[in-house]
Design a protein around this motif. Structure first.
Motif, short mmCIF file in Angstrom:
data_model
loop_
_atom_site.label_atom_id
_atom_site.label_comp_id
_atom_site.label_asym_id
_atom_site.label_seq_id
_atom_site.Cartn_x
_atom_site.Cartn_y
_atom_site.Cartn_z
N GLN A 8 0.83 -1.21 0.00
CA GLN A 8 0.00 0.00 0.00
C GLN A 8 0.87 1.26 0.00
OE1 GLN A 8 -2.36 -1.11 3.48
NE2 GLN A 8 -4.20 -1.18 2.19
N ALA A 9 1.97 1.22 0.75
CA ALA A 9 2.88 2.37 0.78
C ALA A 9 3.51 2.61 -0.58
CB ALA A 9 3.96 2.15 1.84
N ILE A 10 3.87 1.52 -1.26
CA ILE A 10 4.45 1.65 -2.61
C ILE A 10 3.44 2.26 -3.56
CG2 ILE A 10 5.25 0.31 -4.60
CD1 ILE A 10 6.49 -1.65 -2.51
N ARG A 11 2.21 1.81 -3.46
CA ARG A 11 1.16 2.36 -4.34
C ARG A 11 0.94 3.84 -4.04
NH1 ARG A 11 -4.98 0.48 -3.78
NH2 ARG A 11 -4.58 1.38 -1.75
N GLN A 12 0.83 4.18 -2.76
CA GLN A 12 0.54 5.56 -2.38
C GLN A 12 1.67 6.51 -2.77
OE1 GLN A 12 -0.43 6.02 1.74
NE2 GLN A 12 -0.79 8.19 1.57
N ALA A 13 2.92 6.05 -2.57
CA ALA A 13 4.06 6.90 -2.90
C ALA A 13 4.47 6.79 -4.37
CB ALA A 13 5.25 6.54 -2.01
N LYS A 14 3.79 5.92 -5.11
CA LYS A 14 4.07 5.69 -6.53
C LYS A 14 5.55 5.34 -6.76
CE LYS A 14 0.25 8.46 -7.89
NZ LYS A 14 -0.54 8.95 -8.88
N ILE A 15 6.04 4.40 -5.96
CA ILE A 15 7.43 3.97 -6.05
C ILE A 15 7.57 2.99 -7.21
CG2 ILE A 15 9.27 2.74 -4.86
CD1 ILE A 15 8.04 3.75 -2.22
N LYS A 16 8.53 3.26 -8.06
CA LYS A 16 8.79 2.39 -9.20
C LYS A 16 10.17 1.75 -9.07
CE LYS A 16 5.83 4.92 -12.34
NZ LYS A 16 5.67 5.56 -13.63
N GLY A 17 10.43 0.77 -9.89
CA GLY A 17 11.74 0.12 -9.89
C GLY A 17 12.01 -0.57 -8.57
N ASP A 18 13.25 -0.46 -8.11
CA ASP A 18 13.61 -1.12 -6.84
C ASP A 18 13.34 -0.22 -5.64
OD1 ASP A 18 15.65 0.75 -6.91
OD2 ASP A 18 17.27 -0.72 -6.99
N GLY A 19 12.91 1.01 -5.88
CA GLY A 19 12.55 1.92 -4.79
C GLY A 19 13.71 2.63 -4.15
N GLY A 20 14.94 2.37 -4.60
CA GLY A 20 16.10 3.05 -4.04
C GLY A 20 16.23 2.81 -2.54
N ALA A 21 16.56 3.86 -1.81
CA ALA A 21 16.77 3.77 -0.36
C ALA A 21 15.48 3.37 0.36
CB ALA A 21 17.30 5.09 0.19
N VAL A 22 14.36 3.90 -0.10
CA VAL A 22 13.07 3.56 0.52
C VAL A 22 12.76 2.08 0.31
CG1 VAL A 22 10.58 4.00 0.45
CG2 VAL A 22 12.18 5.91 0.31
N GLY A 23 13.03 1.59 -0.88
CA GLY A 23 12.81 0.18 -1.17
C GLY A 23 13.66 -0.73 -0.31
N ARG A 24 14.94 -0.35 -0.16
CA ARG A 24 15.84 -1.14 0.70
C ARG A 24 15.34 -1.14 2.14
NH1 ARG A 24 19.37 1.16 -2.81
NH2 ARG A 24 19.92 2.88 -1.43
N GLU A 25 14.87 0.02 2.59
CA GLU A 25 14.36 0.13 3.97
C GLU A 25 13.12 -0.74 4.17
OE1 GLU A 25 12.69 3.66 6.84
OE2 GLU A 25 14.26 4.18 5.39
#
Length: 166
Positions: free
Chosen positions: A130-147
């Motif tokens: 849900q957080a990925i959808r809300q923040a519209k994170i694409k790809g690997d998400g960078g630092a946020v994705g790693r976190e």
């Protein structure tokens, strides 16, 4: 010596497969280019598919919390949605979504019982999606994705160690 043959012999084996396989419809390179073009076109649709799946997963999560047969049906539905999502996400350039979906699928598959702790761990996966959808994170998400992935890994490790989740 009577036998002057070498001990090792190298044989050049031609690849006859290319001459035996006939591709209908044209050059394989052209066919691959058309397939890539189709994937690009569908990539725009993936965001809608992802959003719809996250909404369905959140609704199923509410059913999991109810328990009983509702929980069993909801877990089956969630497993199917997560399985589809993890496969599609990687194809369309969302590896973070694919990793979270894979983690959730494996967690469902390996959980013998689904009590409150298991429900909380699964809910954390759905919350991450849900957080990925809300923040519209694409790809690997960078630092946020790693976190996000590190947080889920820690939760799984804590769960596997038998500790209570906070």
């Amino acid at each position: 010596m009577a036998n002057d043959k070498p001990k090792v012999e190298f044989i050049d084996n031609p690849n006859p497969l290319r001459t035996k396989v006939k591709v209908k419809g044209g050059d394989p390179s052209d066919m691959l280019a058309k397939a890539e073009e189709s994937v690009q076109k569908l990539g725009g649709e993936f965001e809608t598919i992802f959003s719809d799946n996250v909404t369905a997963l959140a609704a199923a999560m509410a059913d999991v919390r109810q328990g009983g047969m509702t929980r069993e049906r909801a877990l089956i539905a969630m497993r199917r949605l997560l399985h589809d999502l993890r496969g599609q996400a990687g194809t369309f350039g969302y590896p973070l979504v694919s990793h979270i979906g894979d983690s959730a699928c494996k967690f469902i598959d390996l959980s013998e019982d689904f009590g409150p702790t298991e429900t909380d761990v699964l809910a954390m996966h759905i919350n991450a999606l849900q957080a990925i959808r809300q923040a519209k994170i694409k790809g690997d998400g960078g630092a946020v994705g790693r976190e996000l992935m590190d947080g889920l890994r820690k939760v799984i490790l804590k769960y596997n160690a038998g500790a209570e989740l906070d």
